[in-house]
Design a protein around this motif. Structure first.
Motif, PDB file in Angstrom:
ATOM      1  N   GLU A   1      -9.351   4.818  -1.697  1.00 51.27           N
ATOM      2  CA  GLU A   1      -8.391   3.709  -1.694  1.00 51.27           C
ATOM      3  C   GLU A   1      -8.640   2.920  -2.966  1.00 51.27           C
TER       4      GLU A   1
ATOM      5  N   TYR B   1       0.839  -1.196   0.000  1.00 48.79           N
ATOM      6  CA  TYR B   1       0.000   0.000   0.000  1.00 48.79           C
ATOM      7  C   TYR B   1       0.879   1.254   0.000  1.00 48.79           C
TER       8      TYR B   1
ATOM      9  N   GLU C   1      -6.727   0.887  -6.736  1.00 53.06           N
ATOM     10  CA  GLU C   1      -5.557   0.271  -7.339  1.00 53.06           C
ATOM     11  C   GLU C   1      -4.639   1.370  -7.847  1.00 53.06           C
TER      12      GLU C   1
ATOM     13  N   ARG D   1      -1.991  -0.899  -4.097  1.00 46.81           N
ATOM     14  CA  ARG D   1      -3.121  -0.009  -3.861  1.00 46.81           C
ATOM     15  C   ARG D   1      -2.632   1.314  -3.279  1.00 46.81           C
TER      16      ARG D   1
END
Length: 473
Positions: free
Chosen positions: A225, A39, A227, A213
């Motif tokens: 949030e 992330y 991709e 992400r």
């Protein structure tokens, strides 16, 4: 494949109080991070990125809400229990490495296990250090390592306890782009190999693009949030790739053109640094451009060369058809004062002079009288009519930056160069200032070039020019 929940935030909020005033650093936030994913946490300065990271890592307690790590409500733990959970289930990688200078590389890596009084896995230590290219550095001390090597040690330390998640706060901020990319590639590769989650705070779009992400914060609130491939869909990506060249416009529209503009420091020596590789660029009149790139890519160097604040090692620069670097220093100074305006992050206003005096200062110093009607129009457009008799310390940051913009515009320059002009402003004020600059560029047919690392700022521009990273030779 169904993924396991590693961290879950439920209504996590952080407020700071100072006397009667209160600052909300993090609005009530819900977030779920799953195992094995990478992330990126992005957002403007002051958006709450680091605050969120501290909550996820149990480094600070929220004002309200709950954080669960593998189902354990971490802020319901005692301080001792929380410290133990951090050592065992959360790895940290910081920008400044945080290595202990009096301990060897080996001891630095296994330090979390030493503090937790647990034996280390020698096979894992060997695997990590081999993968990170530091297996031959285990008996050395941090101050004998390069920055990239120190960050690799920090990555090994974060992974040695087999944590569920690794949290990284601007981990490549002190590294050159090539070394930083390599460190992140290794971090991602190792996290995938050991099926660990990584959450990384960054302001760099190219780093964020490495993630699975992207979590975007705005004004203390988790805005989205998605991709990573969708995170910057609003930016014309065709201008973000392909080296240091901008597609030339029609000659009749060109206000600035550089040809093979290059800057090298200490050329021909062991300490040679190529600050800007040969760069071709054509800039159209009356447009708002943003120049983006990694730290060390040459953004500020390019701005200094375009503004004739420094001379290139080689190459040509033309502004309104005039070959700028064929001029003498005196001619160049006069040309700058007439044809180029500057807006800097620090405003650079003279505190002993009023806002009105600061605005007309360049014209007064050059012995020129500004066009009164044009001056009135600029001041009105920037909403400064009632601030002309105020001194800088009586103005807000946004008002001071508007004065700086008026000062840059008042001489009717062909080009205005701005280096991170909203860096000292809150996001809302910064956006207002940039939208005003864009509006004025179109209105007065002037070109504005803004250097920024912020993709949300870049997205406001008419066109985005990307500089490729350069390497120190």
């Amino acid at each position: 494949m169904e993924r396991r929940v590693i961290i879950e935030c439920k209504g996590v909020t952080k407020r700071y109080k100072s006397g009667r005033s209160e600052t909300v650093a993090l609005q009530p936030s819900d977030l779920t991070l799953y195992d094995g994913l990478f992330y990126a946490i992005v957002g403007r300065s002051g958006s709450g990125k680091s605050t969120l990271m501290h909550m996820l890592g149990g480094l600070d307690r929220p004002t309200a809400g709950e954080v669960l790590v593998e189902g354990v409500s971490i802020f319901a733990l005692s301080d001792r229990e929380l410290a133990q959970l951090r050592r065992r289930r959360i790895g940290f990688v910081f920008q400044s490495y945080n290595l202990l200078s009096e301990h060897t590389v080996r001891d630095n890596i296994i330090m979390p296990l030493i503090l937790d009084r647990r034996p280390h896995d020698e096979a894992l230590l060997c695997e990590l250090t081999e993968a990170l290219g530091i297996a031959d550095k285990l008996q050395r001390y941090p101050d004998s390592l390069s920055g990239g090597e120190q960050q690799r040690v920090a990555i090994a330390r974060a992974l040695i306890s087999k944590p569920a998640i690794v949290l990284a706060d601007e981990p490549t901020g002190n590294l050159d782009p090539n070394t930083g990319d390599e460190a992140l590639r290794l971090l991602k590769e190792l996290a995938q190999r050991f099926h660990q989650t990584v959450a990384l705070v960054t302001h760099d779009m190219e780093i964020a693009a490495l993630a699975d992400r992207v979590i975007r914060l705005n004004a203390g609130r988790i805005e989205s949030e998605v991709e990573s491939s969708r995170a910057y869909a609003g930016v014309d990506r065709s201008l973000l790739h392909g080296g240091n060249a901008h597609v030339p416009a029609q000659d009749s529209d060109v206000v600035l053109r550089c040809e093979q503009l290059e800057k090298v420091y200490n050329a021909g020596t062991a300490t040679e640094v190529r600050a800007l590789p040969p760069t071709d660029m054509a800039i159209e009149r009356g447009k708002f451009y943003s120049v983006i790139g990694r730290s060390g890519a040459g953004k500020s160097t390019l701005l200094h060369l375009l503004g004739a604040l420094d001379r290139p090692t080689s190459g040509k620069l033309y502004i309104d058809g005039e070959s700028v670097y064929d001029m003498s220093d005196r001619e160049l100074a006069d040309f700058r004062s007439r044809r180029i305006g500057f807006v800097f992050q620090a405003y650079n206003l003279l505190p002993e002079h009023t806002a009105g005096e600061n605005i007309t200062m360049p014209s007064d110093m050059a012995g020129r009288h500004p066009d009164a009607a044009y001056l009135d129009e600029v001041i009105a457009a920037l909403g400064l009519e009632d601030k002309l008799l105020s001194y800088p310390d009586e103005l807000s940051g946004g008002e001071q930056q508007r004065v700086a913009i008026a000062r840059a515009l008042v001489g009717k320059p062909a080009i205005i160069l701005a280096d991170e002009p909203t860096g000292n402003l809150d996001p809302k004020t910064g956006d207002e200032v940039l939208l005003l600059m864009k509006k004025l560029a179109h209105r007065f047919d002037q070109t504005i070039i803004v250097v920024t690392h912020d993709m949300e700022i870049a997205a406001l521009a008419d066109e985005v020019v990307r500089l490729d990273a350069t390497a120190a030779l």
